[in-house]
Structures are given as C-alpha cells and as structure tokens.
Scaffold this motif. Structure first.
Motif: not given
Ligand code: UDP
Length: 529
Positions: A419-441
């Motif tokens: 429950t932490w961090p709260p959902e309001k902190a979420l920003k959804v990103h759709l990554g390009p092919l071949g990218q990790s979420c670490t990099n995308v964010c």
C-alpha cells in the motif's frame, strides 16, 4: 517513542570488542555523532511529532562472523573493503537516533542464544516467532540465521551493496532461466535487499552518510571555506597496489599537472611497485584520509574498486572526481568482479552514481586510454572552481528520513498487495521495445517503483494505453506485464515476486510503474513520512 538525542546507548550496544572492524565502526559513529544528533533534532522538529513504535532491532553483519569474518577482519587494516563497515556504522547510528532499541552481534554462537530461545516458524504477524521486530543482516548472515531459526524471512533486511534483481532471487525461475548465482535464490521480496547506492529500483536504497565538510561550531551552516585552501594535489583512489597495475601512463599524465598522493597499504618488509614520484601515506585512518582530501583538488579513480563511498566523500570535501569510463560497460558477463553477482546491471564507469546523479563539474568521466583527453581534462579541472557537494540522500537528515520511511511503510509480513507508495503516485509509462522499466522511468526523470506494479497488472490497463490485445496470457515472466506487437500478445504477471524494473527484451514493450521523487532523495516522494 521519542527520538533519541544521544548515541551513548549505541556504544554499549556495539560492545568492547577490539576487533579491527568493530573498532572502525565505533570510531566512525563517535566522529559523526554530533552530525547525527543535530540531524535527529532537525527531523524531530520538522515531523509533526507523530509517535512511531519503538522496535527491537537486531543487527547481524554476517560478514564479520565465523571464518568469513576472520578473513574480513584481517583485511580491515590492510586495504580491504571498508564500504560495508561504513554502512553498518551509519545504519546503527541512524536507528539509534530514530529511537529504536538495538542489539548488535557478530558472533554465530551469540546469535543462537539471542534468537534460539524461541525457535519457530510462526506465521507473521499474528504469532511473532522472534524476540526481534526487525533484523538487519547480509547474505552471509542469512545463512547463519536460517540455520538458527528457520525461515521467518519477513523480518529480514539484507544489506547487499550491489543489489539483487528479482530474476536471481526467485529460486525456480533463476534455476530454469539461467539466472542461478552463488548469492541469489532466497525467494525474499526484492525490496528486502538494501543497497549502498540506488542501483536498481527493485531493491531498497539504504545508502550511508557522506561526511560533509567541517562546519564551524558557531554558525548554523557556515562552511569552512574548503575551496580556498586547495593545494595542487591529486589523491589516487586505491588502497591496494594491485589496483594500480597497468595504470602508470594514466597516473603519469595526471602527474604532469598535479602532485600525486596515495594511501596504499604497505605491508611491512615489502617493496611497493608504485612509481617513484608518488607520495604514499600508507593506509590512513578515515579521519586523516578526509583531511588529505580536504587539501586535494582532484580524487583520481583507477577503475577499481567499484561504486564505493570514497568518491562521494571526496566530492563532499570539495574535490573533483576524475574516473574512467567503461566502454563496453562492465557486467557479470565480461568482468570477474561482477561475475556471479545477482545483477544484470551494465556498469558504465567506476562510479555510475557519481557519473549519473552528480556529474560535472564535480565528476569527470574520461577514456583512460586516451592520453590527450586525460591531459585536457586535467588542465580544465585545475582551472575549475567547485564547492563541496553532498547529495541530500547521503546526509544524516536524508538517511534518517529515508530509513524512517521504510520502517513506517514497508511491510513484508502482509500477504496482500503493498500500500506504499499510494496509488496516486503512479505514472504509467509504456516502454519502447527492448527497454527496461528502470530506463523507461529514468528517461522521464522518474523512478520505477516495483511496489506499484500490481496496479497496472490488469487486463484494463492495456486498453487504457490504447493497446488492442488478441490474447491475454498470465505467465511467470519477469518482463510482464508487457505487450508484444507481433501477434498483439498481452501478458500479465502471475508471480508477484517477479515484478521487476530490471529486464528488457527486443520483442516486448513493458508496462512501467513510474513515480516522481524528492530532489536529491530518490527513495521518497513526500518529505514528511
Ligand atoms: N578510507 C580510509 N583510509 C584510506 C582510504 C579510504 O579509511 O586510506 C575509507 C574511506 O573514508 C571510505 C572507506 O575507506 O569511507 C571505503 O572506501 P572505498 O570507497 O575504497 O570502498 P571499499 O572498496 O573499501 O568498500
């Protein structure tokens, strides 16, 4: 409980052992106690006095216990690694200032009597199996603890300098997908691993405190004018002479502009093979090492050791850190040090945190084999004025806020979703092919937050992102949730322990849970926790 404004209880907790490691820890805590106490008062004033629970905490640095411990101890005064000790010292001071009740042990036998009285695998949190609310240990300690008390894993926090990615942690997946290493496969929650730097968002960033430039006792933030007293000297980062091998051309080029100092351990009766123009002080106490840095203009990285605290301390003393770039990057595939470490990280320089989070003018990353570049960099550095700098997250206040945040909010006992961090902190990103979420964010100046993955692991999320799925599969796959354009296949994660910011594949577009963070404090979103 109230926060503690003294560290005196800690000296008793750490005990009177005269081992080199414990002596190092104690003297570090002593030297920094005034900073800790001041920082403790500051965050006490700034927090709205919400009482937190006083926890019983066990600190068990397994690297200092048993036969591994004997070897580690024997190296402390011979140029062996000190980064872990820095972290144990700072963690114990931090927890004491936060008002928790600490037990510190480096003995396997004592461990048994500390927790052996109530062995059990009681289900948490209803039936506490232990005398402790929280246990900080390391990979070595994990094995000792398992022997003594079974698998009450929810209480553990693992100090793990370089980090453990989810694929290496989840035993059956590690085994079947070729991610098996000496260290991983404990099946903990990836956020239970605590790293030295914010290496991978899949783990918690514990960190340490970099000693800031000396402040005058009188004025609040009056810095001694460190910058004005710089001599034309460079200190080379490398406590053991093997670190210098093959680097003489590089060091010689730097020596054309600056007087070169070193702190290489000097075994009695041995000749050191350092070039003769180098002023070697031998291994210094931490206090004297910092004094030397205070006078120096440049701190010079040789490429090893990786990702340690010393460059951060040097920058805090007003030095410029000059370090080699690694191209191709070092990783567990091509490098003996990282081989077998449970991470797929690509290390682009000796100190990627310094390179990426601090950068110029404090950090200059160069091609160590290009003498023209090095000479130009050194000439430019000599003319560059810099002020001492410490990232907020590596100050006492920063560490207190972060650790308080973790203790208040992280719950590894709960079977339900985080429950932490709260959902309001979420920003959804759709990554390009071949990218990790670490990099995308990171590319959007955000941070991947694994505790938010469960919010986007739903069939609806694909349509919200404008993706039409021909099929939706549920799989145990560290890349999921993700979208594959070939055949418009959508995949959801079936195993929560495999939610992973790390991980990329040329045929997958990953769904990434990004969040913002405080400036200079990646672990936190809000300043009051
Ligand atoms: N250090 C020291 N004496 C020296 C050189 C370094 O006490 O002559 C300390 C330094 O202040 C730092 C610690 O050693 O906090 C660890 O340094 P390093 O970055 O080399 O990391 P390690 O590889 O030892 O973990």
């Amino acid at each position: 409980t109230d926060m503690c404004v003294t560290l005196s209880s800690l000296y008793e907790v750490i005990g009177n052992s005269s081992s080199p490691a414990v002596t190092f820890i104690k003297s570090r805590v002593r030297r920094m106690s005034a900073h800790w106490i001041k920082a403790g008062l500051r965050i006490k004033q700034s927090s709205n006095n919400t009482a937190s629970t006083k926890l019983k905490v066990l600190l068990y640095p397994g690297a200092l216990a048993g036969s591994v411990g004997q070897h580690f101890e024997s190296m402390v005064e011979r140029g062996g690694p000190l980064g872990e000790l820095v972290q144990w010292a700072d963690l114990s001071a931090c927890l004491t200032v936060l008002g928790h009740s600490l037990t510190f042990s480096t003995s396997q036998r004592q461990l048994r009597s500390l927790i052996g009285a109530a062995p059990g695998r009681g289900s948490c949190p209803i039936q506490r199996p232990l005398t402790f609310d929280l246990i900080y240990t390391d990979y070595h300690g994990l094995a000792h603890l398992q022997g003594s008390m079974g698998l009450a894993f929810q209480y553990y926090q693992i100090l793990d300098s370089f980090g453990t990615e989810p694929v290496f942690n989840f035993p059956s997946y590690a085994h079947s997908h070729g991610y098996k290493t000496l260290w991983g496969s404990w099946g903990l929650q990836p956020l239970q691993y605590m790293t030295m730097f914010p290496h991978t968002p899949d783990n918690s960033f514990l960190g340490f405190v970099s000693e800031e430039a000396v402040r005058k006792d009188s004025g609040e933030d009056e810095l001694e004018s460190v910058g004005d007293r710089k001599d034309r000297i460079a200190v080379v980062y490398g406590k053991q002479d093997h670190m210098w091998q093959g680097k003489s051309e590089y060091v010689t080029a730097i020596g054309e502009e600056l007087e070169i100092h070193a702190t290489v351990y000097w075994p009695p009766g041995h000749n050191l093979s350092l070039p003769s123009f180098i002023k070697n002080h031998g291994l210094l106490s931490q206090e004297d090492f910092l004094k030397l840095l205070r006078k120096a203009k440049v701190f010079v990285g040789l490429g090893f050791p990786y990702e340690g605290p010393a460059p951060i301390e040097a920058i805090a003393q007003g030095c410029i850190f000059l370090q080699p770039r690694f191209d191709p990057p070092h990783s567990s595939d091509n490098n003996d040090f990282y081989k077998g470490k449970p991470t797929t990280r690509q290390i682009t320089s000796q100190h990627p945190y310094a390179e990426q989070f601090i950068g110029k003018p404090h950090v200059w990353t160069v091609d160590m084999t290009n003498m023209t570049d090095i000479r130009e960099a050194v000439k430019a550095i000599v003319k560059t004025e810099v002020k001492p700098f410490t990232p907020q997250e590596l100050t006492c206040v920063g560490m207190l806020e972060r650790v308080r945040g973790y203790i208040t909010h992280q719950d590894f006992c709960s079977k339900s979703v985080p429950t932490w961090p709260p959902e309001k902190a979420l920003k959804v990103h759709l990554g390009p092919l071949g990218q990790s979420c670490t990099n995308v964010c990171q590319r959007s100046s955000l941070l991947c937050e694994p505790a938010l993955f469960h919010h986007l692991n739903t069939p609806n999320m694909f349509s919200r992102l404008g993706l039409g799925c021909s099929s939706i599969a549920q799989e145990v796959n560290h890349l999921f949730p993700s979208y594959s354009p070939w055949g418009r296949r959508c995949g959801l994660q079936q195993e929560p322990l495999l939610f992973s910011c790390a991980g990329s594949d040329p045929s997958h577009r990953r769904l990434c849970p990004c969040r913002a963070h405080l400036p200079g404090q990646v672990a936190l979103i809000f300043s009051k926790t």
